[in-house]
Scaffold this motif. Structure first.
Motif, PDB file in Angstrom:
ATOM      1  N   ALA A  37      43.989  13.417   9.443  1.00 31.50           N
ATOM      2  CA  ALA A  37      44.523  12.058   9.304  1.00 31.50           C
ATOM      3  C   ALA A  37      45.361  11.653  10.515  1.00 31.50           C
ATOM      4  N   LYS A  38      44.693  11.515  11.663  1.00 33.51           N
ATOM      5  CA  LYS A  38      45.378  11.035  12.861  1.00 33.51           C
ATOM      6  C   LYS A  38      45.488   9.514  12.792  1.00 33.51           C
ATOM      7  N   PRO A  39      46.483   8.906  13.482  1.00 33.75           N
ATOM      8  CA  PRO A  39      46.673   7.458  13.379  1.00 33.75           C
ATOM      9  C   PRO A  39      45.426   6.634  13.702  1.00 33.75           C
ATOM     10  N   SER A  40      44.645   7.041  14.714  1.00 28.62           N
ATOM     11  CA  SER A  40      43.484   6.239  15.114  1.00 28.62           C
ATOM     12  C   SER A  40      42.421   6.202  14.020  1.00 28.62           C
ATOM     13  N   ILE A  41      42.132   7.353  13.391  1.00 31.42           N
ATOM     14  CA  ILE A  41      41.098   7.364  12.353  1.00 31.42           C
ATOM     15  C   ILE A  41      41.623   6.772  11.051  1.00 31.42           C
ATOM     16  N   VAL A  42      42.915   6.924  10.762  1.00 33.40           N
ATOM     17  CA  VAL A  42      43.485   6.279   9.568  1.00 33.40           C
ATOM     18  C   VAL A  42      43.406   4.763   9.720  1.00 33.40           C
ATOM     19  N   ARG A  43      43.762   4.260  10.922  1.00 34.80           N
ATOM     20  CA  ARG A  43      43.656   2.823  11.179  1.00 34.80           C
ATOM     21  C   ARG A  43      42.228   2.337  10.993  1.00 34.80           C
ATOM     22  N   ALA A  44      41.273   3.056  11.568  1.00 36.41           N
ATOM     23  CA  ALA A  44      39.874   2.647  11.477  1.00 36.41           C
ATOM     24  C   ALA A  44      39.365   2.715  10.040  1.00 36.41           C
ATOM     25  N   THR A  45      39.765   3.749   9.297  1.00 42.52           N
ATOM     26  CA  THR A  45      39.321   3.899   7.918  1.00 42.52           C
ATOM     27  C   THR A  45      39.875   2.796   7.038  1.00 42.52           C
ATOM     28  N   VAL A  46      41.139   2.478   7.216  1.00 42.16           N
ATOM     29  CA  VAL A  46      41.746   1.407   6.421  1.00 42.16           C
ATOM     30  C   VAL A  46      41.071   0.068   6.730  1.00 42.16           C
ATOM     31  N   THR A  54      40.026 -10.179  11.489  1.00 41.90           N
ATOM     32  CA  THR A  54      40.200  -8.889  12.158  1.00 41.90           C
ATOM     33  C   THR A  54      41.673  -8.571  12.404  1.00 41.90           C
ATOM     34  N   LEU A  55      42.444  -9.565  12.831  1.00 41.43           N
ATOM     35  CA  LEU A  55      43.859  -9.320  13.093  1.00 41.43           C
ATOM     36  C   LEU A  55      44.613  -8.989  11.813  1.00 41.43           C
ATOM     37  N   ASN A  56      44.264  -9.673  10.725  1.00 37.81           N
ATOM     38  CA  ASN A  56      44.896  -9.356   9.449  1.00 37.81           C
ATOM     39  C   ASN A  56      44.582  -7.925   9.027  1.00 37.81           C
ATOM     40  N   LEU A  57      43.319  -7.516   9.229  1.00 36.47           N
ATOM     41  CA  LEU A  57      42.936  -6.149   8.886  1.00 36.47           C
ATOM     42  C   LEU A  57      43.697  -5.140   9.742  1.00 36.47           C
ATOM     43  N   LEU A  58      43.838  -5.444  11.035  1.00 39.97           N
ATOM     44  CA  LEU A  58      44.534  -4.532  11.937  1.00 39.97           C
ATOM     45  C   LEU A  58      45.986  -4.351  11.517  1.00 39.97           C
ATOM     46  N   PHE A  59      46.658  -5.444  11.203  1.00 38.64           N
ATOM     47  CA  PHE A  59      48.064  -5.338  10.807  1.00 38.64           C
ATOM     48  C   PHE A  59      48.212  -4.769   9.399  1.00 38.64           C
ATOM     49  N   ALA A  60      47.201  -4.977   8.543  1.00 40.15           N
ATOM     50  CA  ALA A  60      47.224  -4.329   7.227  1.00 40.15           C
ATOM     51  C   ALA A  60      47.146  -2.820   7.386  1.00 40.15           C
ATOM     52  N   ALA A  61      46.277  -2.371   8.301  1.00 46.04           N
ATOM     53  CA  ALA A  61      46.164  -0.935   8.561  1.00 46.04           C
ATOM     54  C   ALA A  61      47.481  -0.379   9.092  1.00 46.04           C
ATOM     55  N   ALA A  62      48.107  -1.106  10.015  1.00 44.71           N
ATOM     56  CA  ALA A  62      49.390  -0.650  10.569  1.00 44.71           C
ATOM     57  C   ALA A  62      50.451  -0.556   9.476  1.00 44.71           C
ATOM     58  N   LEU A  63      50.486  -1.545   8.596  1.00 41.68           N
ATOM     59  CA  LEU A  63      51.496  -1.556   7.530  1.00 41.68           C
ATOM     60  C   LEU A  63      51.304  -0.378   6.581  1.00 41.68           C
ATOM     61  N   ILE A  64      50.051  -0.080   6.233  1.00 39.83           N
ATOM     62  CA  ILE A  64      49.776   1.031   5.318  1.00 39.83           C
ATOM     63  C   ILE A  64      50.162   2.361   5.958  1.00 39.83           C
ATOM     64  N   ILE A  65      49.783   2.545   7.235  1.00 41.30           N
ATOM     65  CA  ILE A  65      50.105   3.794   7.934  1.00 41.30           C
ATOM     66  C   ILE A  65      51.615   3.993   8.026  1.00 41.30           C
ATOM     67  N   LEU A  66      52.329   2.928   8.387  1.00 41.91           N
ATOM     68  CA  LEU A  66      53.775   3.048   8.568  1.00 41.91           C
ATOM     69  C   LEU A  66      54.516   3.171   7.240  1.00 41.91           C
ATOM     70  N   ALA A  67      53.942   2.630   6.173  1.00 39.74           N
ATOM     71  CA  ALA A  67      54.560   2.811   4.862  1.00 39.74           C
ATOM     72  C   ALA A  67      54.466   4.267   4.426  1.00 39.74           C
ATOM     73  N   ILE A  68      53.369   4.928   4.813  1.00 34.08           N
ATOM     74  CA  ILE A  68      53.205   6.348   4.490  1.00 34.08           C
ATOM     75  C   ILE A  68      54.051   7.219   5.417  1.00 34.08           C
ATOM     76  N   ASN A  69      53.941   6.948   6.711  1.00 32.80           N
ATOM     77  CA  ASN A  69      54.686   7.732   7.706  1.00 32.80           C
ATOM     78  C   ASN A  69      55.297   6.778   8.723  1.00 32.80           C
ATOM     79  N   PRO A  70      56.503   6.288   8.485  1.00 38.22           N
ATOM     80  CA  PRO A  70      57.108   5.312   9.399  1.00 38.22           C
ATOM     81  C   PRO A  70      57.364   5.866  10.789  1.00 38.22           C
ATOM     82  N   ALA A  71      57.452   7.193  10.938  1.00 35.33           N
ATOM     83  CA  ALA A  71      57.688   7.784  12.258  1.00 35.33           C
ATOM     84  C   ALA A  71      56.473   7.673  13.167  1.00 35.33           C
TER      85      ALA A  71
END
Length: 527
Positions: free
Chosen positions: A297-306, A323-340
């Protein structure tokens, strides 16, 4: 804000994380400031602004809770009288040339002859002895008793350089252990409670082994790297040339891998099994999520999967996806799980590259289309080549290479200051090399997926292995030739935070001007 609400929500969440992680503002001070700003916004009836401060507070609290370690964390025992630990291996074994690395979930530590309960994670490095006698790396799920001291991970040697300590802390690991002798390790039993992760590790190892058996060493390392999104198996020479040519991103599991999986599995699910759209999309989502576990679960593949999952769900419910909404949705989900992860280099590069492809690539395509129109039809592949099989193949290669070339320019513009900040180098041949090898990435990745299935089929497995070797060898020859040129890349100084921010401000202003010109031209054309 309302056209793309997730943009504002994500930026606000990131703002809260940065207040705690960068500016080191005490959590209660920052939270008090956000509450005060929220109250002011409510008093002025600026309700959207008030919502921003609420979300920023959530980001602040999430980062603080994530980074706060329990009292019994194993890092509290570093540099003490601890002589050993007991815990369970909770990660796949990262095999290197002379060592293996794995994460241990600690259960207890041994100090002064007695066992003391402890929690937390420990990064263990297990070195191979010179004679290799008795060396048997553990497996996922093994409960180990290890006799060794616990220490703190090392920080960066120079300002701005890679920090092993910071890298581990983003995974909530604040202690390390080194094993030099196999007699220091005792396997007590094996516990594998997570069948999904066990299956993912089994498939990952099977894929790597089948590729290693079927292909030469260098070509197999590249195919396995593209299929599994890793470059740890690459020989040092190849890794250096991938870096110098700016093609290391080809070995990162990302959106391209997800797109290929959708193509490869979508056809048999739809046309062979005759599944309807709903079941095809649900099956593809399961495949994408499982692939994410396989590669890690690296950030790049998590972003792409989301993003791919949201896109497939959007098609199911007949909701067009932005596309931009999807990109920021992916970022929000990743950072909610691991904000670091906001401080992770891979996270920053991945999102900067995709954001640049979404925003910068259309401008570049608009400019190049104007050039092509002015240059005349003789430069268009559709006119140059006849309508036969060879012509179509040449047209595909040229078109794919051209699109790869333009996408590389866009991604490079988006990641340029980050590359300079973290790697202090800029490839002068990246555009050209990426354009040349772009058409080889799809067949190489497909070979990596199919070899584990067909490698044991006598004729088909041989054809697949031979084809993959030839295509990969061409890509490798190109990368090695350009990578070993003395002027393949130049080394630059880190621009610093102000330099990075200034670059993106200028780039944003340039994009605003370009889009205003494009929209103005479109309005004139319609009128």
């Amino acid at each position: 804000m309302f056209k793309r609400p997730l943009f504002s929500v994500t930026i606000a969440f990131v703002l809260g994380i940065l207040f705690a992680g960068v500016f080191n503002v005490p959590v209660y001070v920052a939270l008090g400031g956000f509450v005060f700003c929220f109250a002011c916004a409510i008093a002025w009836k600026k309700y959207p602004l008030a919502l921003i401060f609420v979300i920023a507070s959530l980001g602040l609290l999430r980062y603080d809770s994530y980074m706060t370690l329990p009292v019994g964390d194993v890092s509290n025992f570093t540099n003490t009288g601890v002589t050993g630990v007991m815990g369970r291996v909770i990660s796949d074994i990262d095999q290197r040339e002379d060592r293996v690395m794995f994460t241990l979930a600690v259960r207890s530590v041994r100090m002064n002859g007695r066992s003391i309960p402890a929690t937390g994670r420990l990064m263990v490095t297990y070195y191979m002895p010179d004679n290799n006698l008795g060396w048997n790396p553990p497996d996922y799920g093994d409960v180990l008793a290890i006799g060794s001291r616990i220490s703190s991970p090392s920080g960066a040697n120079n300002p701005g350089a890679f920090s092993w300590k910071d890298y581990l802390s983003r995974q909530r690991i604040h202690a390390v252990m080194y094993i030099q002798n196999p007699r220091q390790v005792k396997v007590i039993r094996n516990e594998s409670p997570n069948p999904l992760l066990s299956a993912a590790i089994w498939i990952k190892r099977g894929l790597s082994d089948s590729i290693a058996r079927s292909m030469p060493r260098d070509e197999g390392a590249v195919v396995a790297g593209m299929a599994l999104g890793t470059y740890t198996t690459l020989p040092d020479r190849l890794l250096a040339n991938f870096t110098r040519t700016g093609t290391l991103h080809l070995l990162a599991a990302s959106g391209f891998n997800c797109a290929v999986l959708v193509i490869v599995f979508g056809f048999p699910l739809r046309d062979c099994l005759k599944l309807d759209k709903k079941h095809v999309h649900m099956a593809l989502i399961i495949i994408l999520i499982f692939y994410m576990f396989v590669v890690g679960a690296k950030p790049s593949i998590v972003r792409a999967t989301v993003m791919a999952t949201l896109l497939l769900l959007g098609v199911l419910i007949n909701r067009p996806s932005d596309t931009l909404n999807l990109l920021f949705a992916a970022a929000l989900i990743i950072l909610a799980i691991n904000p670091a992860d906001i401080f992770d280099v891979g996270f920053q590069l991945s999102f900067a590259a995709v954001l640049a492809i979404v925003l910068v690539l259309p401008v570049i395509e608009h400019i190049t289309n104007q050039w092509k129109t002015r240059a005349g039809a003789r430069f268009c592949p559709e006119v140059v080549f006849r309508n036969d099989l060879k012509a179509k193949a040449a047209h595909f290669v040229i078109t794919d290479g051209w699109q790869g070339f333009l996408a590389t320019i866009a991604a490079t513009l988006g990641t340029l200051p980050l590359s300079a900040q973290y790697f202090n180098q800029f490839s002068l041949v990246s555009f050209l090399v990426n354009a040349i090898v772009a058409a080889t990435v799809l067949p190489i990745f497909t070979v990596g997926l199919l070899l584990p299935v067909f490698s044991h089929v006598p004729i088909l497995g041989g054809i697949l292995s031979f084809t993959g070797t030839i295509i990969t060898r061409f890509a490798l020859s190109t990368i090695n030739w350009f990578g070993e040129l003395p002027s393949a890349c130049i080394y630059v100084a880190s621009p610093g935070a102000l330099g990075v921010i200034g670059y993106y401000v200028v780039l944003g202003a340039g994009l605003y001007y370009a889009y205003s010109r494009i929209n103005s031209a479109k309005r004139k054309t319609r009128s």
